[in-house]
Design a protein around this motif. Sequence first.
Motif, PDB file in Angstrom:
ATOM      1  N   GLY A   1      32.031  50.274  36.861  1.00  0.00           N
ATOM      2  CA  GLY A   1      31.575  49.423  37.952  1.00  0.00           C
ATOM      3  C   GLY A   1      32.392  48.163  38.157  1.00  0.00           C
ATOM      4  N   SER A   2      33.307  47.854  37.249  1.00  0.00           N
ATOM      5  CA  SER A   2      34.064  46.602  37.375  1.00  0.00           C
ATOM      6  C   SER A   2      34.980  46.616  38.588  1.00  0.00           C
ATOM      7  CB  SER A   2      34.864  46.327  36.101  1.00  0.00           C
ATOM      8  OG  SER A   2      35.813  47.348  35.862  1.00  0.00           O
ATOM      9  N   ASN A   3      35.451  47.816  38.969  1.00  0.00           N
ATOM     10  CA  ASN A   3      36.326  47.898  40.143  1.00  0.00           C
ATOM     11  C   ASN A   3      35.562  47.736  41.454  1.00  0.00           C
ATOM     12  OD1 ASN A   3      35.018  50.338  39.719  1.00  0.00           O
ATOM     13  ND2 ASN A   3      36.667  51.534  40.659  1.00  0.00           N
ATOM     14  N   MET A   4      34.229  47.707  41.378  1.00  0.00           N
ATOM     15  CA  MET A   4      33.410  47.504  42.571  1.00  0.00           C
ATOM     16  C   MET A   4      33.062  46.024  42.780  1.00  0.00           C
ATOM     17  SD  MET A   4      33.214  50.566  43.631  1.00  0.00           S
ATOM     18  CE  MET A   4      31.961  50.430  44.914  1.00  0.00           C
ATOM     19  N   LEU A   5      33.445  45.186  41.803  1.00  0.00           N
ATOM     20  CA  LEU A   5      33.138  43.766  41.884  1.00  0.00           C
ATOM     21  C   LEU A   5      34.275  43.014  42.586  1.00  0.00           C
ATOM     22  CD1 LEU A   5      31.811  43.245  38.241  1.00  0.00           C
ATOM     23  CD2 LEU A   5      30.443  43.556  40.317  1.00  0.00           C
ATOM     24  N   ASN A   6      33.935  41.867  43.159  1.00  0.00           N
ATOM     25  CA  ASN A   6      34.915  41.059  43.869  1.00  0.00           C
ATOM     26  C   ASN A   6      35.635  40.138  42.884  1.00  0.00           C
ATOM     27  OD1 ASN A   6      36.377  39.725  45.836  1.00  0.00           O
ATOM     28  ND2 ASN A   6      34.705  38.334  46.365  1.00  0.00           N
TER      29      ASN A   6
ATOM     30  N   ASN B   1      42.018  41.771  29.243  1.00  0.00           N
ATOM     31  CA  ASN B   1      42.029  42.885  28.282  1.00  0.00           C
ATOM     32  C   ASN B   1      41.222  42.555  27.038  1.00  0.00           C
ATOM     33  OD1 ASN B   1      43.696  45.014  29.443  1.00  0.00           O
ATOM     34  ND2 ASN B   1      45.395  43.555  29.321  1.00  0.00           N
ATOM     35  N   ASN B   2      41.036  41.263  26.781  1.00  0.00           N
ATOM     36  CA  ASN B   2      40.371  40.839  25.545  1.00  0.00           C
ATOM     37  C   ASN B   2      38.875  41.124  25.527  1.00  0.00           C
ATOM     38  OD1 ASN B   2      42.799  39.701  24.473  1.00  0.00           O
ATOM     39  ND2 ASN B   2      42.504  37.929  25.802  1.00  0.00           N
ATOM     40  N   ILE B   3      38.280  41.463  26.672  1.00  0.00           N
ATOM     41  CA  ILE B   3      36.837  41.719  26.672  1.00  0.00           C
ATOM     42  C   ILE B   3      36.525  43.092  26.075  1.00  0.00           C
ATOM     43  CG2 ILE B   3      36.458  40.207  28.647  1.00  0.00           C
ATOM     44  CD1 ILE B   3      36.152  42.659  30.414  1.00  0.00           C
ATOM     45  N   CYS B   4      37.569  43.895  25.858  1.00  0.00           N
ATOM     46  CA  CYS B   4      37.389  45.221  25.259  1.00  0.00           C
ATOM     47  C   CYS B   4      37.909  45.228  23.817  1.00  0.00           C
ATOM     48  CB  CYS B   4      38.125  46.283  26.073  1.00  0.00           C
ATOM     49  SG  CYS B   4      37.508  46.481  27.753  1.00  0.00           S
ATOM     50  N   TYR B   5      37.351  46.095  23.010  1.00  0.00           N
ATOM     51  CA  TYR B   5      37.823  46.244  21.637  1.00  0.00           C
ATOM     52  C   TYR B   5      39.232  46.823  21.644  1.00  0.00           C
ATOM     53  CZ  TYR B   5      33.201  45.316  19.705  1.00  0.00           C
ATOM     54  OH  TYR B   5      32.019  44.720  19.345  1.00  0.00           O
ATOM     55  N   GLU B   6      40.126  46.147  20.927  1.00  0.00           N
ATOM     56  CA  GLU B   6      41.506  46.605  20.761  1.00  0.00           C
ATOM     57  C   GLU B   6      42.145  46.974  22.090  1.00  0.00           C
ATOM     58  OE1 GLU B   6      41.467  49.750  17.956  1.00  0.00           O
ATOM     59  OE2 GLU B   6      40.831  48.490  16.284  1.00  0.00           O
ATOM     60  N   ASN B   7      41.779  46.220  23.116  1.00  0.00           N
ATOM     61  CA  ASN B   7      42.339  46.431  24.455  1.00  0.00           C
ATOM     62  C   ASN B   7      42.134  47.863  24.967  1.00  0.00           C
ATOM     63  OD1 ASN B   7      43.180  43.789  24.535  1.00  0.00           O
ATOM     64  ND2 ASN B   7      45.231  44.254  23.750  1.00  0.00           N
ATOM     65  N   GLU B   8      41.029  48.480  24.579  1.00  0.00           N
ATOM     66  CA  GLU B   8      40.715  49.845  25.013  1.00  0.00           C
ATOM     67  C   GLU B   8      39.734  49.783  26.173  1.00  0.00           C
ATOM     68  OE1 GLU B   8      41.886  52.752  24.200  1.00  0.00           O
ATOM     69  OE2 GLU B   8      43.294  51.909  22.750  1.00  0.00           O
ATOM     70  N   PRO B   9      40.160  50.120  27.395  1.00  0.00           N
ATOM     71  CA  PRO B   9      39.245  50.105  28.544  1.00  0.00           C
ATOM     72  C   PRO B   9      38.013  50.955  28.294  1.00  0.00           C
ATOM     73  CG  PRO B   9      41.515  50.415  29.258  1.00  0.00           C
ATOM     74  CD  PRO B   9      41.517  50.529  27.765  1.00  0.00           C
ATOM     75  N   GLY B  10      36.871  50.449  28.708  1.00  0.00           N
ATOM     76  CA  GLY B  10      35.611  51.171  28.554  1.00  0.00           C
ATOM     77  C   GLY B  10      34.820  50.769  27.335  1.00  0.00           C
ATOM     78  N   GLU B  11      35.465  50.161  26.323  1.00  0.00           N
ATOM     79  CA  GLU B  11      34.795  49.750  25.094  1.00  0.00           C
ATOM     80  C   GLU B  11      34.603  48.233  25.097  1.00  0.00           C
ATOM     81  OE1 GLU B  11      33.524  51.612  22.703  1.00  0.00           O
ATOM     82  OE2 GLU B  11      34.119  53.444  23.755  1.00  0.00           O
TER      83      GLU B  11
ATOM     84  N   ASP C   1      44.600  37.960  33.643  1.00  0.00           N
ATOM     85  CA  ASP C   1      45.807  38.599  33.109  1.00  0.00           C
ATOM     86  C   ASP C   1      46.132  39.844  33.921  1.00  0.00           C
ATOM     87  OD1 ASP C   1      43.969  40.427  32.287  1.00  0.00           O
ATOM     88  OD2 ASP C   1      44.350  40.235  30.139  1.00  0.00           O
ATOM     89  N   ASN C   2      46.952  40.716  33.358  1.00  0.00           N
ATOM     90  CA  ASN C   2      47.400  41.915  34.078  1.00  0.00           C
ATOM     91  C   ASN C   2      46.529  43.128  33.779  1.00  0.00           C
ATOM     92  OD1 ASN C   2      48.115  42.280  31.441  1.00  0.00           O
ATOM     93  ND2 ASN C   2      50.217  42.952  31.841  1.00  0.00           N
ATOM     94  N   SER C   3      45.317  42.917  33.329  1.00  0.00           N
ATOM     95  CA  SER C   3      44.424  44.027  32.980  1.00  0.00           C
ATOM     96  C   SER C   3      44.044  44.817  34.230  1.00  0.00           C
ATOM     97  CB  SER C   3      43.162  43.485  32.301  1.00  0.00           C
ATOM     98  OG  SER C   3      42.536  42.514  33.120  1.00  0.00           O
ATOM     99  N   PRO C   4      43.761  46.134  34.072  1.00  0.00           N
ATOM    100  CA  PRO C   4      43.349  46.948  35.229  1.00  0.00           C
ATOM    101  C   PRO C   4      41.971  46.525  35.728  1.00  0.00           C
ATOM    102  CG  PRO C   4      43.118  48.187  33.186  1.00  0.00           C
ATOM    103  CD  PRO C   4      43.829  46.915  32.823  1.00  0.00           C
TER     104      PRO C   4
END
Length: 458
Positions: A116-121, A66-76, A107-110
Amino acid sequence: MRDTLFISHATPEDNEFTIWIASRLELMGYKIWIDKEGLLGGERFWKEIDGVIRKHSCKILLVYSNNICYENEPGELKTGINKEIELAESIAANERIKDFIIPLHIDNSPYDLFVGSNMLNHIPFNENWATGFEQLLKKLQKDKVPISNRMEESSIAKWFENEYINKNSIIDKTELYYSTWWTFDNMPDEFYIYLFKNKAQAEAIYRTNKIPIGKISNVLTTFESELNTNVERNEELIEITPKERHTISITDLLFGYEKEKFPTHRDSENHFKKLLNQCFFQLMRQSRLYWYELSNKKFAYYYVPNTLQNKRITFEYPFRGKYKKKKTKTLFGKHKSLGNWHYAISSKVSLYPFIGFDLKSHLVFTTNGFQTWDDKKKMHSQRRAKGRRFFNEEWRDMQLAFIQGLKNEDGEIIIEVAKDKLLIFKEWTEMFWADFGYLEPKNKKRQDILNEYYFEEE
């Protein structure tokens, strides 16, 4: 030549895992690149990052959380990570590189944090780092990522130690150090070794007496000079007379003595250690503690809800004078939705430099506050997850609180070891004053992140 594993991650939130995975991959012979300046909170040098991804990287290992996104906001995605991913996607498309980006899911991030992240292995590290690392190695071997056969120490680990850990250096300060040696306020001057004809006789006497007795085969060891040797059989009392009875002084035990026949000095040491082990067990049982059998067949003892009137143990540090401040510690509690965690200790008898016990700290987990988990792998995984939050101060305070919780109503830690003989334990472990010390980190960043976290059971 594309021979480098580029690790992209969120700084500083995921530094711990990043250094862990980087150092281990490097020890396996892989060429690694991480943003060292960024790890220390410095400036990111985009020209160098661009060149490494564009010309040298064979895989982009994305520490996915979740930390790769700003304020744990998916897509940002954070700016730095977004640049690295966009460049990597462009290169993968142009050069037709398969599986160029590999998310390491910690972690438990979606799975759809960015387009495109859901298309990666994804390789799962969120349950167990060791299992994820094993799966990652299989993937790298399958994709024939170049590896060096020469074993070398990790330059990343060495850099991290020199640049980061060593900044928390030793300083001049008067500091009190608590050891793991736990000793006694008193000790009987001597103990007794009883040799019986056979093992069955020794077992019968062992079960008849309720005081601590060390038992090895047909030999019993005790602080009792007049051991009860009467055994009830078929409603009759039968006296079992020992073949030999030996008196050993504690002074002779410590300084040694010459004797070729039983008991030699080595015999006395072994049997005395067995006796002290029984004294420790007697104290734990007297205090109504539960125990968990470790892999080396020793027991780790822990408090349960009905052991203490209040699960919080309050105590005062010694030598604080007018600045005394009470400390309160909790030694068990809820752990996520999985059950309960418990601080536990095991012991190893020590004769030098002190007669007593060398304590070892553990974490155990129970389903309902009493019964430990049957799943050893689950227990191990949660030890690491829970223990990662503890530092020296935390382990010290839990050990001190554990001992304080053993006190009786008179504030003493006592067991009866023979008729008119008590063994009194100290209320603190052995302590040492030093004219040097160090500053415990307050930001809760682990200092031992280069080591895979295991609670030893030996």
